[in-house]
Design an enzyme around this catalytic site. Structure first.
Site, PDB file in Angstrom:
ATOM      1  N   ASP A 186       0.861  -1.192   0.000  1.00 63.76           N
ATOM      2  CA  ASP A 186       0.000   0.000   0.000  1.00 63.76           C
ATOM      3  C   ASP A 186       0.891   1.233   0.000  1.00 63.76           C
ATOM      4  OD1 ASP A 186      -3.154   0.704   1.446  1.00 63.76           O
ATOM      5  OD2 ASP A 186      -1.676   2.212   0.881  1.00 63.76           O
ATOM      6  N   ASP A 236      -3.709   2.255  -5.336  1.00 67.15           N
ATOM      7  CA  ASP A 236      -2.413   2.235  -4.634  1.00 67.15           C
ATOM      8  C   ASP A 236      -2.175   0.994  -3.790  1.00 67.15           C
ATOM      9  OD1 ASP A 236      -3.836   2.727  -2.251  1.00 67.15           O
ATOM     10  OD2 ASP A 236      -2.187   3.964  -1.489  1.00 67.15           O
ATOM     11  N   GLU A 237      -2.934  -0.074  -4.023  1.00 61.08           N
ATOM     12  CA  GLU A 237      -2.660  -1.275  -3.224  1.00 61.08           C
ATOM     13  C   GLU A 237      -2.865  -2.555  -4.014  1.00 61.08           C
ATOM     14  OE1 GLU A 237      -5.397  -1.989   0.062  1.00 61.08           O
ATOM     15  OE2 GLU A 237      -6.832  -0.637  -0.885  1.00 61.08           O
TER      16      GLU A 237
HETATM   17  P1  TTP Z   1      -5.248   5.094   0.846  1.00 59.48           P
HETATM   18  O1  TTP Z   1      -4.235   4.032   0.581  1.00 59.48           O
HETATM   19  O2  TTP Z   1      -6.377   4.759   1.746  1.00 59.48           O
HETATM   20  O3  TTP Z   1      -4.540   6.357   1.496  1.00 59.48           O
HETATM   21  P2  TTP Z   1      -3.139   6.986   1.202  1.00 59.48           P
HETATM   22  O4  TTP Z   1      -2.323   6.178   0.244  1.00 59.48           O
HETATM   23  O5  TTP Z   1      -3.324   8.413   0.816  1.00 59.48           O
HETATM   24  O6  TTP Z   1      -2.457   6.977   2.623  1.00 59.48           O
HETATM   25  P3  TTP Z   1      -1.900   5.747   3.455  1.00 59.48           P
HETATM   26  O7  TTP Z   1      -2.119   4.515   2.647  1.00 59.48           O
HETATM   27  O8  TTP Z   1      -0.441   6.033   3.670  1.00 59.48           O
HETATM   28  O9  TTP Z   1      -2.677   5.760   4.720  1.00 59.48           O
HETATM   29  O10 TTP Z   1      -5.856   5.602  -0.499  1.00 59.48           O
HETATM   30  C1  TTP Z   1      -5.098   5.713  -1.685  1.00 59.48           C
HETATM   31  C2  TTP Z   1      -5.484   6.953  -2.448  1.00 59.48           C
HETATM   32  O11 TTP Z   1      -6.873   6.917  -2.758  1.00 59.48           O
HETATM   33  C3  TTP Z   1      -5.265   8.242  -1.684  1.00 59.48           C
HETATM   34  O12 TTP Z   1      -3.943   8.722  -1.831  1.00 59.48           O
HETATM   35  C4  TTP Z   1      -6.303   9.140  -2.262  1.00 59.48           C
HETATM   36  C5  TTP Z   1      -7.422   8.231  -2.681  1.00 59.48           C
HETATM   37  N1  TTP Z   1      -8.511   8.308  -1.704  1.00 59.48           N
HETATM   38  C6  TTP Z   1      -9.536   9.218  -1.901  1.00 59.48           C
HETATM   39  O13 TTP Z   1      -9.537   9.920  -2.911  1.00 59.48           O
HETATM   40  N2  TTP Z   1     -10.526   9.305  -0.978  1.00 59.48           N
HETATM   41  C7  TTP Z   1     -10.542   8.547   0.165  1.00 59.48           C
HETATM   42  O14 TTP Z   1     -11.468   8.686   0.991  1.00 59.48           O
HETATM   43  C8  TTP Z   1      -9.483   7.610   0.364  1.00 59.48           C
HETATM   44  C9  TTP Z   1      -9.456   6.756   1.595  1.00 59.48           C
HETATM   45  C10 TTP Z   1      -8.497   7.528  -0.595  1.00 59.48           C
HETATM   46 MG    MG Z   2      -2.159   4.107   0.534  1.00 54.11          MG
END
Ligand code: TTP
Ligand code: MG
Length: 402
Positions: free
Chosen positions: A13, A111-112
């Site tokens: 992730d 992103d995962e």
């Molecule tokens: P996440 O992996 O949940 O968040 P992140 O990568 O920003 O942070 P981390 O993993 O380090 O906690 O989500 C991936 C991307 O998806 C995030 O960068 C932006 C998008 N996203 C949104 O647009 N709205 C949301 O509510 C969430 C959770 C994510």
């Molecule tokens: Mg993330």
């Protein structure tokens, strides 16, 4: 490899993904609070935060928070509108790196991803060195940091990747699973949303350890099927396989009638409905196809397929329907009366020879990217753009119901 690894599943992730890409493109923003999302308009803006850099999270800013609140918490933050294409591009680069380690990859979101590396273990020195190598290649070649969780199953791996964010690497062996999970709040378990959490809280259940005090039968009586799921999640039991994203070679939809059909109007309406569905799925995936297939099964279960290749690629419902209708009429000529027509049990439409909208051959990643694109494309936008076929779709459903 050691016996504690029945399977080795990695969850990758990316850290603060959208914000990290923005910081990469604006090196002067590195180390600063960057908030990607709606325009804050000096605190009066509507909309929400997509994500915030870890520097901004220190102020309490997080995903899905109203942008106005984020602005109150962090007025000096750098506010940026999302650049979806850019993030997709980086996502693609990361996924390409992951494929070096195993073909068994399930892309979950922009992103995962899960990797099943069980089959690659004889190539590596240790699980830890593998995790470090994946992180290193992503950082060196793409410039972004990722957090990894490595465990014998998907749910534990996912919890593990979140355990030491950002830039984390958490490995949980089979016999460490329970000790790892026990102190965690139940909200970390897959499937525990706000509602379940509230119910659990009322029962005095806060941690995974608390949850484990309750037997399967009790949780099932309280939460039904979800209760059994909770029981298993609390013990880190998860046999789900990594669902490898396969290249889509064709898209098809079919309908089996409750009673065999001879009525050409009903059959053609069904074809129209199926064409609309196939068309929508193509457009949603940014694909076009060239070969239309009709499948027809009669009451005696004899099944025929007919294919026709168009001169040009299409994703339009009308094009698909027109070809399908012509092929259908070979079986049910319009002029003949209903009594001489063979009753149809099933009818289906497919499209193959797919390319992306720009006309290039689709790659595996483009298909996976479809999931991510849906993040950015709202349903409204889709319906606005393809309103006509959405209406056709609705009509044909209505006709079928009548
Ligand atoms: P996440 O992996 O949940 O968040 P992140 O990568 O920003 O942070 P981390 O993993 O380090 O906690 O989500 C991936 C991307 O998806 C995030 O960068 C932006 C998008 N996203 C949104 O647009 N709205 C949301 O509510 C969430 C959770 C994510
Ligand atoms: Mg993330």
């Amino acid at each position: 490899m050691k016996s504690e690894w029945s399977r080795v599943i990695i969850h990758v992730d990316m850290d603060a993904f959208f914000a990290a890409v923005e910081q990469l493109h604006h090196p002067e923003w590195k180390g600063k609070p960057v908030i990607v999302g709606a325009d804050p308009k000096g605190g009066k803006g509507r909309g929400v935060v997509s994500t915030a850099s870890y520097e901004a999270r220190k102020f309490g800013v997080h995903s899905a928070m109203p942008i106005s609140k984020a602005y109150r918490l962090c007025p000096h933050g750098i506010y940026v509108a999302p650049h979806g294409d850019l993030y997709s591009d980086y996502s693609k680069q990361v996924i390409e790196i992951l494929y070096r380690f195993t073909p068994a990859i399930e892309v979950l979101s922009i992103d995962e991803a899960f990797l099943d590396v069980s089959g690659s273990l004889h190539f590596i020195d240790s699980i830890e060195s593998l995790g470090k190598e994946i992180k290193r290649q992503i950082l060196d070649e793409v410039g972004l940091s990722a957090s990894l969780g490595i465990a014998p199953n998907k749910s534990v791996a996912k919890i593990a990747s979140d355990f030491k964010k950002p830039n984390g690497l958490t490995i949980v062996l089979l016999d460490e699973i329970q000790n790892f999970l026990d102190p965690l709040p139940v909200t970390k378990l897959f499937g525990v949303g706000k509602k379940t959490y509230e119910s659990l809280q009322k029962l005095g259940i806060h941690s995974v350890r608390d949850l484990r005090n309750y037997p399967d039968s009790y949780l099932e009586s309280k939460f039904g099927e979800a209760g059994r799921h909770l029981y298993r999640m609390a013990r880190g039991i998860d046999n789900r396989d990594v669902q490898v994203n396969e290249e889509i070679k064709s898209i098809s939809n079919e309908t089996t009638f409750e009673t065999d059909q001879t009525d050409s109007e009903v059959l053609k309406n069904t074809l129209l409905h199926l064409s609309a569905k196939v068309g929508q799925r193509l457009r949603k995936r940014n694909l076009k196809g060239k070969t239309i297939q009709l499948k027809i099964r009669f009451d005696d279960f004899t099944t025929f397929t007919r294919r026709k290749t168009l001169a040009n690629y299409t994703h339009l419902t009308d094009d698909i329907y027109e070809i399908a209708r012509r092929m259908f009429e070979e079986f049910h000529p319009p002029a003949t009366d209903a009594s001489s027509k063979r009753p149809v049990r099933l009818i289906g439409i497919g499209i193959s020879s797919l390319v992306d909208e720009k006309g290039t051959q689709i790659s595996l990643w483009d298909i996976q990217n479809e999931k991510k694109l849906t993040l950015a494309k709202t349903v409204d936008k889709l319906q606005g753009k393809f309103g006509k076929s959405a209406i056709v779709h609705a009509n044909t459903i209505a006709i079928k119901k009548n």
